[in-house]
Each structure stands twice: as C-alpha cells, then as structure tokens.
Design an enzyme around this catalytic site. Structure first.
Site, short mmCIF file in Angstrom:
data_model
loop_
_atom_site.label_atom_id
_atom_site.label_comp_id
_atom_site.label_asym_id
_atom_site.label_seq_id
_atom_site.Cartn_x
_atom_site.Cartn_y
_atom_site.Cartn_z
NE ARG A 57 -1.77 -2.43 2.61
CZ ARG A 57 -1.91 -3.69 2.21
NH1 ARG A 57 -2.97 -4.03 1.53
NH2 ARG A 57 -1.02 -4.61 2.50
CB THR A 58 3.57 2.53 2.15
OG1 THR A 58 2.86 2.17 3.33
CG2 THR A 58 4.26 3.86 2.38
CE LYS A 86 27.71 -2.92 -8.25
NZ LYS A 86 27.84 -1.86 -9.26
NE ARG A 107 7.29 0.61 4.55
CZ ARG A 107 6.07 0.08 4.55
NH1 ARG A 107 5.89 -1.17 4.16
NH2 ARG A 107 5.03 0.79 4.94
CG HIS A 135 3.89 3.93 8.60
ND1 HIS A 135 3.93 4.76 7.49
CD2 HIS A 135 3.52 2.71 8.13
CE1 HIS A 135 3.61 4.05 6.41
NE2 HIS A 135 3.37 2.81 6.77
C1 NCD Z 1 1.99 -1.30 7.95
C2 NCD Z 1 3.49 -1.09 8.02
O1 NCD Z 1 4.20 -1.33 7.04
O2 NCD Z 1 3.90 -0.63 9.07
N1 NCD Z 1 1.50 -1.40 6.66
C3 NCD Z 1 1.24 -0.27 5.94
O3 NCD Z 1 2.09 0.57 5.72
N2 NCD Z 1 -0.01 -0.11 5.50
C4 NCD Z 1 1.48 -2.35 8.86
C5 NCD Z 1 2.07 -3.71 8.86
O4 NCD Z 1 3.01 -4.03 8.14
O5 NCD Z 1 1.55 -4.54 9.62
#
Ligand code: NCD
Length: 308
Positions: A57-58, A86, A107, A135
């Site tokens: 999703r992100t 590397k 991320r 997040h």
């Molecule tokens: C979450 C995350 O990556 O922290 N997912 C997200 O970004 N929608 C929740 C999760 O991984 O459980």
C-alpha cells in the site's frame, strides 16, 4: 502555513493545525485520487521511491499519488538489485537519489533511518516507515479516515488492538490521538503492549489511555484499530509462536458493539480480522487503503511547494 521543503519523518514534527491543514488539502484531492478529475499539478517533478522493506500500500499509493498529479516516479522496491549489495552506505544512496529527483519516499528496517536520511538530503524526505519506529503518512491517512467516517477525531473512543509493541503505525497514531484528545484504549497481550515511552508520552500530553489485555468488552468503542503481529521484528521466533493467533476479530467479538463502530486496519492482515467482517458496514479498512492516495497527494504537493 508553509510546508515547502519540509521532511516528514515523524508525526511529532507537526502541530494540530498543520495536521488539520494536510487533511483539508487531502479532502480536495479525493476526486483526482479516484480518477474522476485529471490534474497536472506535479507535472515535471520526480519522486524517488526507495523501499528497503516489503510494501504494497505505502509504495503503490505514493506512486499512484504522484502519477495522478502528473508527476514521475523512479526508484526501487528490491534493494538487492542496487549498489547497496556492493556495500554502498545509506548516506551515499540518499545523496545519489537526491541528485535525480525532487522528493524521496523511503522505507527502511532501521529505526531512525529516516531522520538520518533527512540530515543528508537537501530534498524533502518522506518516511514510509522506519523499522518499529514511526509511520507518519499512515498516521495521517488513519486520522483522515477516522474524521471522514465518524465526523471528528476527538469525539471518539478509539481502541488500538494487537501488536502495539512492534507496530509502527500505532506508535504514530497514539501520539496523534493524544494530541487530538481522543479517548484511547490499548488492547494487547502483555508481551505486545504499547512501549512505556509511548504511553508516558501520551500521558504527558494529558491523555489517559486504558491498558487492557482482552477484546471481550468493546461496547463503548467507536473505532477499533486492529494491527498485525509484526513477525519480522521478533528477535526470537519462539517468542512469536507464543503470541501468534492470540487475538482475532470475528462476528462474535462485535456482537455487542455500537451500531456505528468502524473497524480499521493498516493492512496487510494475516488472521486478525475474520473475512466475514468484510461484508459488514463496520469494515472501513479498504476505504482506509484508498485514503492513502489523497493524503499522499496532499503531502507531495505541500512539500514540493506547489500548494500552500
Ligand atoms: C503497515 C506497516 O508497514 O507498518 N502497513 C502499511 O504501511 N499499510 C502495517 C504492517 O506491516 O503490519
């Protein structure tokens, strides 16, 4: 209010008024996010999407947000195909990416990595999740969803359920809900309860979260925010086995729930919410998923200074 050039590392970097402004801008983006209106607002801009950890999703909603606004996307979702293999450092990867783009979404499994990247980069860094840390963009879309579904944020009693220890989404959300003065309940097995620093921080802000272990009495809850057990963050797989499957929301759980209860989940779900819930009016998690697009559109347009 000026967001141009700002990093989005933690929700704590924003005031309540700034958060409300982001949500208002996001509201205006909804028709574009849904593909009903066309926009070239970010034409000529490039977003780099650097994902060192799995994401559905992100990453996809950031990319959709950029493209729906006429912008371009570069990046990777498999760091194994980059020079990191590397031995290149995160700092050098960031310095490289920033010379090709106007904004970076990252991320990374390491807590604090987004703050570090922001120190190296001159373009805005947007934290798409740093380990078990924070997040912030998920937090904003969660707040957007709560406001849209219930009419306000502060008027609710919100239960955060599940892996409150390792779940970064609930760390950000607890702070934001304390800021908005919503009532909170933290429901988790003792091993997965909210870290004391987050609880103390909420208390310092005047919140009085209830701490509970079971999901059996939820009659007065307006929003049930369910999370996955973060298997990948357990130092010891045996510890994971002890808590795996320790809670599950099904029709029985919600039999005495408020008629207008909404159930949210950042997703992915594993087995915390029985699929029979999906067809009920309580299930808000797929609408929540969509809301990631307008909220991330608002963030991109604001930090790029294209709107104020
Ligand atoms: C979450 C995350 O990556 O922290 N997912 C997200 O970004 N929608 C929740 C999760 O991984 O459980």
């Amino acid at each position: 209010m000026n967001f141009k050039g700002r990093d989005i590392v933690s929700i704590k970097d924003f005031t309540k008024n700034e958060i409300l402004h982001i949500l208002d801008v996001a509201e205006k983006m909804v028709p574009i996010a849904a593909g009903k209106e066309k926009s070239e607002l970010l034409h000529g801009y490039i977003m780099a999407s650097l994902f060192f950890e799995p994401s559905t999703r992100t990453r996809l909603s950031f990319e959709a947000a950029m493209k729906r606004l006429g912008g371009n996307v570069i990046g990777f979702a498999q760091p194994g195909t980059t020079s990191i293999m590397k031995g290149e450092s995160l700092a050098d990867t960031i310095r490289t990416a920033e010379s090709y783009c106007d904004v970076i979404v990252m991320r990374h499994p390491l807590e604090g990595s987004a703050r570090m990247a922001a120190e190296f980069a001159s373009v805005p860094i947007i934290n798409g999740g740093d380990g078990a840390g924070r997040h912030p963009t998920q937090c904003l879309l969660d707040l957007f969803t709560i406001r849209k579904e219930t009419g306000s944020i502060e008027g609710n009693k919100i239960a955060l359920v599940g892996d409150l220890k390792y779940g970064r989404t609930v760390h950000s959300l607890a702070y934001a809900l304390a800021l908005f003065k919503a009532r909170m309940v933290f429901i988790a097995p003792p091993e997965l309860q909210m870290p004391s620093e987050v609880v103390n921080e909420c208390r310092k802000m005047g919140a009085e979260p209830e701490i509970k272990h079971g999901i059996d009495d939820i009659e007065d809850i307006d929003v049930l925010y369910v999370t996955r057990i973060q298997k990948e963050r357990f130092p010891d797989p045996e510890e994971y086995k002890k808590v795996a499957g320790s809670y599950r929301i099904d029709m029985e759980t919600i039999k005495n729930a408020k008629d207008n209860l909404i159930i949210m989940h950042p997703l992915p779900r594993v087995d915390e919410i029985d699929p029979s819930i999906d067809a009920t009016k309580h299930a808000a998690y797929f609408r929540q998923t969509f809301n990631g697009v307008p909220v991330r559109m608002a963030l991109l347009a604001l930090v790029l200074g294209v709107i104020k």
